[in-house]
Design a protein around this motif. Structure first.
Motif, PDB file in Angstrom:
ATOM      1  N   SER A  13     -68.434 -98.453 -34.145  1.00 24.97           N
ATOM      2  CA  SER A  13     -67.759 -97.271 -33.616  1.00 24.97           C
ATOM      3  C   SER A  13     -66.321 -97.595 -33.214  1.00 24.97           C
ATOM      4  O   SER A  13     -65.983 -98.740 -32.930  1.00 24.97           O
ATOM      5  CB  SER A  13     -68.581 -96.784 -32.416  1.00 24.97           C
ATOM      6  OG  SER A  13     -67.971 -95.718 -31.771  1.00 24.97           O
ATOM      7  N   GLY A  14     -65.459 -96.603 -33.238  1.00 24.52           N
ATOM      8  CA  GLY A  14     -64.064 -96.800 -32.848  1.00 24.52           C
ATOM      9  C   GLY A  14     -63.240 -97.455 -33.947  1.00 24.52           C
ATOM     10  O   GLY A  14     -63.721 -97.653 -35.063  1.00 24.52           O
ATOM     11  N   SER A  79     -67.175 -96.179 -39.510  1.00 26.73           N
ATOM     12  CA  SER A  79     -67.039 -95.976 -38.088  1.00 26.73           C
ATOM     13  C   SER A  79     -66.918 -94.490 -37.773  1.00 26.73           C
ATOM     14  O   SER A  79     -66.984 -93.646 -38.675  1.00 26.73           O
ATOM     15  CB  SER A  79     -65.818 -96.734 -37.576  1.00 26.73           C
ATOM     16  OG  SER A  79     -65.802 -96.732 -36.167  1.00 26.73           O
ATOM     17  N   ARG A  81     -65.354 -91.609 -34.479  1.00 27.32           N
ATOM     18  CA  ARG A  81     -64.800 -91.341 -33.152  1.00 27.32           C
ATOM     19  C   ARG A  81     -65.449 -90.059 -32.628  1.00 27.32           C
ATOM     20  O   ARG A  81     -64.818 -89.029 -32.505  1.00 27.32           O
ATOM     21  CB  ARG A  81     -63.279 -91.162 -33.222  1.00 27.32           C
ATOM     22  CG  ARG A  81     -62.532 -92.448 -33.541  1.00 27.32           C
ATOM     23  CD  ARG A  81     -61.068 -92.321 -33.221  1.00 27.32           C
ATOM     24  NE  ARG A  81     -60.303 -93.480 -33.660  1.00 27.32           N
ATOM     25  CZ  ARG A  81     -60.200 -94.615 -32.963  1.00 27.32           C
ATOM     26  NH1 ARG A  81     -60.823 -94.747 -31.815  1.00 27.32           N
ATOM     27  NH2 ARG A  81     -59.474 -95.620 -33.432  1.00 27.32           N
ATOM     28  N   GLY A 113     -68.544-101.519 -30.168  1.00 28.86           N
ATOM     29  CA  GLY A 113     -67.291-100.772 -30.059  1.00 28.86           C
ATOM     30  C   GLY A 113     -66.543-101.055 -28.776  1.00 28.86           C
ATOM     31  O   GLY A 113     -66.840-102.027 -28.068  1.00 28.86           O
ATOM     32  N   ASP A 116     -64.941 -96.161 -25.379  1.00 25.58           N
ATOM     33  CA  ASP A 116     -65.646 -94.924 -25.671  1.00 25.58           C
ATOM     34  C   ASP A 116     -67.036 -95.192 -26.227  1.00 25.58           C
ATOM     35  O   ASP A 116     -67.992 -94.473 -25.937  1.00 25.58           O
ATOM     36  CB  ASP A 116     -64.852 -94.081 -26.683  1.00 25.58           C
ATOM     37  CG  ASP A 116     -63.595 -93.507 -26.048  1.00 25.58           C
ATOM     38  OD1 ASP A 116     -63.523 -93.458 -24.802  1.00 25.58           O
ATOM     39  OD2 ASP A 116     -62.679 -93.116 -26.803  1.00 25.58           O
ATOM     40  N   SER A 117     -67.124 -96.253 -27.032  1.00 28.53           N
ATOM     41  CA  SER A 117     -68.406 -96.585 -27.650  1.00 28.53           C
ATOM     42  C   SER A 117     -69.396 -97.065 -26.589  1.00 28.53           C
ATOM     43  O   SER A 117     -70.592 -96.776 -26.670  1.00 28.53           O
ATOM     44  CB  SER A 117     -68.220 -97.662 -28.710  1.00 28.53           C
ATOM     45  OG  SER A 117     -67.132 -97.339 -29.549  1.00 28.53           O
ATOM     46  N   THR A 143     -62.751-104.680 -29.556  1.00 28.15           N
ATOM     47  CA  THR A 143     -61.515-103.909 -29.537  1.00 28.15           C
ATOM     48  C   THR A 143     -60.305-104.835 -29.613  1.00 28.15           C
ATOM     49  O   THR A 143     -60.209-105.788 -28.845  1.00 28.15           O
ATOM     50  CB  THR A 143     -61.377-102.988 -28.308  1.00 28.15           C
ATOM     51  OG1 THR A 143     -60.026-102.524 -28.253  1.00 28.15           O
ATOM     52  CG2 THR A 143     -61.676-103.691 -26.989  1.00 28.15           C
TER      53      THR A 143
END
Lengths: 413, 413
Positions: A13-14, A79, A81, A113, A116-117, A143
């Motif tokens: 994710s992200g 991925s 968002r 992620g 946010d993940s 990240t």
């Protein structure tokens, strides 16, 4: 803790990084080894793939290709968002997740992620607990921004930092070949935290780096920036500036937004472009004739060819340990790194509560930034340098990287 | 041919590359070995350093640092873009050169550069002959643009090509992580010849490359570009486009210049920026919401960390052979490469008359470009792929490249 038998699902994710697939390899290869994990699914485009019942059966993949994931940049599974609403606000997605988890007997959920993940991961975990669906949930950090709370650093940061430091050193050499003045503005990613931009200081530490570094942590003043730049230019004729895309003034106006107004004053029309090109244009108008703005753009988060081996190994380990801890009975945690004190770099794995991690941002401590707010102190070098050690060297074919090619066989519904 | 005893001077000229210093190492290390060469000078900023009597005594350098030149990007001695007037027009510079050559007993002149530099080299050579000053003059080729006439390829091209192909493959992965449409425009250097932009086709050959490639060799049509892009976008939702900074329409208007007019039509103000950002903005307006323009900028000609070992070795050899041939009595030539026919790559050194090389540009043959003018045929792959083989791997220190540090001791006047 009793053994929990069932399927595992993993999602990415992200924004992608050079090493998020190394974590994928860690999770998938470890999960495939575990007898209590009956199936290993890879979600297409993270949480969205789970909601849409779009996931791949990872046992169908060639083990050699799974191994190549360690050195393949970007998110191989795709991925997303997608921000989950809170369950109080709207339960639709959560109900659907429980439905899918039940249908496929999913008992392990691994999510890879950033901020946010981890928030998504936390919400899913809490909802499953609330409705009494037994499922072990583990977050795997990722990240390039390096802004996750509670962990010494985040997989993905070091490889981007190594790319930025290396490229800055190379640009440094290129930018001083002529005996004329020259100003170069390098734009680095990082909207709120300056870790990546700061990594250009590693090039300076090696004697081939920027004269000035501007981070989002310090309110940006155009006057100060021009004064700083002018000072170095007058002294040496060559200026290299690293600037974060997230630089903004005390009122919160981004440099990229300032461009329009500033340019209007002098040229009568708005300027479009990123932070580097805006600053390059202003510097060109006010200080020097020869100016170049360079954006590292997607290259900085995709440059697996110059990834840090330390980062690749830690990213893999984070994925692997997430599985091992889940098998042991742990749930509702994010895997994190804790650095041992002492002169030799060593990081141990620890676990953080997802609730603590989600939605908290870690920035560069003020005391690691110089007094003037335009450079980094030795503390930052001591922190970052060990992380970029070692070369991951993706296997080559015809002189070019051989990245993983997954079959992506959809799980039978 | 009788032995010619005297000093040698070497200069770097034009835009830097990842391997121009490898040629410097070849010239300098070979010249230092020769007993008939009494001194080895390195000119600061090419021909300008000679005119200004600013040159370094290369025997003062640490041999280890000279060795590191092989993997150090950019022009270590400094470069210049100084165009000598013809001797018929103005003899001032030439008289000065003879004066300096006499003062330091310079009998060997080695000049490393592209088209314009070979023109300089040629003019100097012809003038020295005219005035009867015995001096052996050899050109050493260098240009990422790969546009020098008569040689199979030019040192510098292959390393830039390897960087571009590798980075394009990485961006390819990054640009397809989300399940939404995305168009990426990559801008590559090369004002008149498209060799470098074409090298993105190597990434496509490996299955991770651009869908469309636009070269300066083919007149650019905005309508055709939009039609091509729209077609791929409709089919796959993801488009990667490589475009040369030198793309221009049939009337000679560069894409970068078109931006102003095109943008005025729709937004009422001019747009500044390079080819990629202009095209990205137009595509965003007409085809897709998610668009990114990426300029490889200086990175492509400075990325020694991913240089081609074949290129590094050949660049070194070109410098070394220039010295050997000059010692043998050759003068007024440029060192060039001739590829042997057959399935295994092998290049031999040959010599070209400077007069033939200067001011002639080599472009990509039309038959190597596809019929539509938006891609490359297999002939280009067969040509370029052998050149990017091998990894030069600059020595590292603290996980970052250790580039050469020269003392640059000025020659005593």
């Amino acid at each position: 803790m009793s053994e929990l038998v069932g399927a595992a699902i993993f999602g990415q994710s992200g924004g992608p990084t050079s090493v998020i697939n190394a974590s994928a390899a860690g999770v998938i290869q470890e999960a495939l080894k575990q007898s209590c994990i009956t199936k290993v699914y890879g979600a297409a485009h993270g949480i969205k793939g789970i909601l849409d019942e779009m996931f791949y059966d990872m046992s169908q993949e060639d083990p050699k290709e799974l191994d190549l994931l360690k050195t393949t940049p970007s998110s191989a599974l795709g991925s997303v968002r997608y921000k989950l609403k809170s369950a109080e606000e709207d339960e639709t997605d959560y109900k659907r997740l429980v439905e899918v988890f039940k249908k496929y007997n999913i008992k392990y959920f691994f999510y890879n992620g950033g901020n946010d993940s981890m928030d998504t991961c936390n919400k899913v975990s809490k909802y499953m607990q609330k409705v009494g669906y037994e499922c072990r949930v583990m977050g795997v950090p990722k990240t390039i921004d390096n802004d996750l709370y509670g962990t010494d650093h985040c997989p993905g940061f070091a490889s981007a930092a190594k790319y930025i430091a290396t490229s800055t050193m190379e640009v440094y050499h290129d930018a001083r070949v002529y005996d004329t003045g020259m100003i170069t503005v390098l734009e680095v990613m990082g909207r709120n935290a300056g870790w990546l931009t700061a990594s250009a200081a590693l090039a300076a530490y090696k004697g081939n780096g920027p004269d000035l570094i501007y981070l989002p942590e310090i309110p940006f003043s155009m006057e100060q920036f021009l004064e700083d730049t002018n000072k170095v230019y007058k002294e040496t004729g060559k200026v290299i500036i690293a600037v974060s895309e997230g630089c903004r003034d005390a009122k919160g106006t981004y440099v990229a937004e300032m461009g329009a107004n500033l340019a209007k004053d002098s040229f009568g029309h708005a300027q479009l472009g990123g932070t580097a090109s805006i600053l390059a244009n202003i510097v060109k108008e006010k200080i020097a004739k020869k100016v170049r703005g360079i954006e590292f753009s997607l290259l900085q988060r995709a440059a697996a060819h110059v990834a840090s081996l330390t980062d690749v190994n830690e990213a893999y380990l984070a994925g692997q340990m997430a599985v091992k801890y889940a098998i042991e009975g742990k749930t509702d945690y994010m895997v994190a790194f804790e650095r041992e004190a002492g002169p030799v770099y060593k990081c141990n794995i620890k676990l953080l509560n997802l609730t603590d991690v989600a939605n908290t941002e870690k920035k560069i401590p003020r005391e690691w930034i110089n007094k003037e707010g335009n450079g980094l102190n030795k503390e930052f070098i001591d922190y970052a340098l060990p992380l970029i050690q070692g070369e991951s060297c993706p296997p080559l074919e015809d002189g070019l990287p051989r990245f993983a090619k997954l079959k992506k066989v959809l799980a039978t519904k």
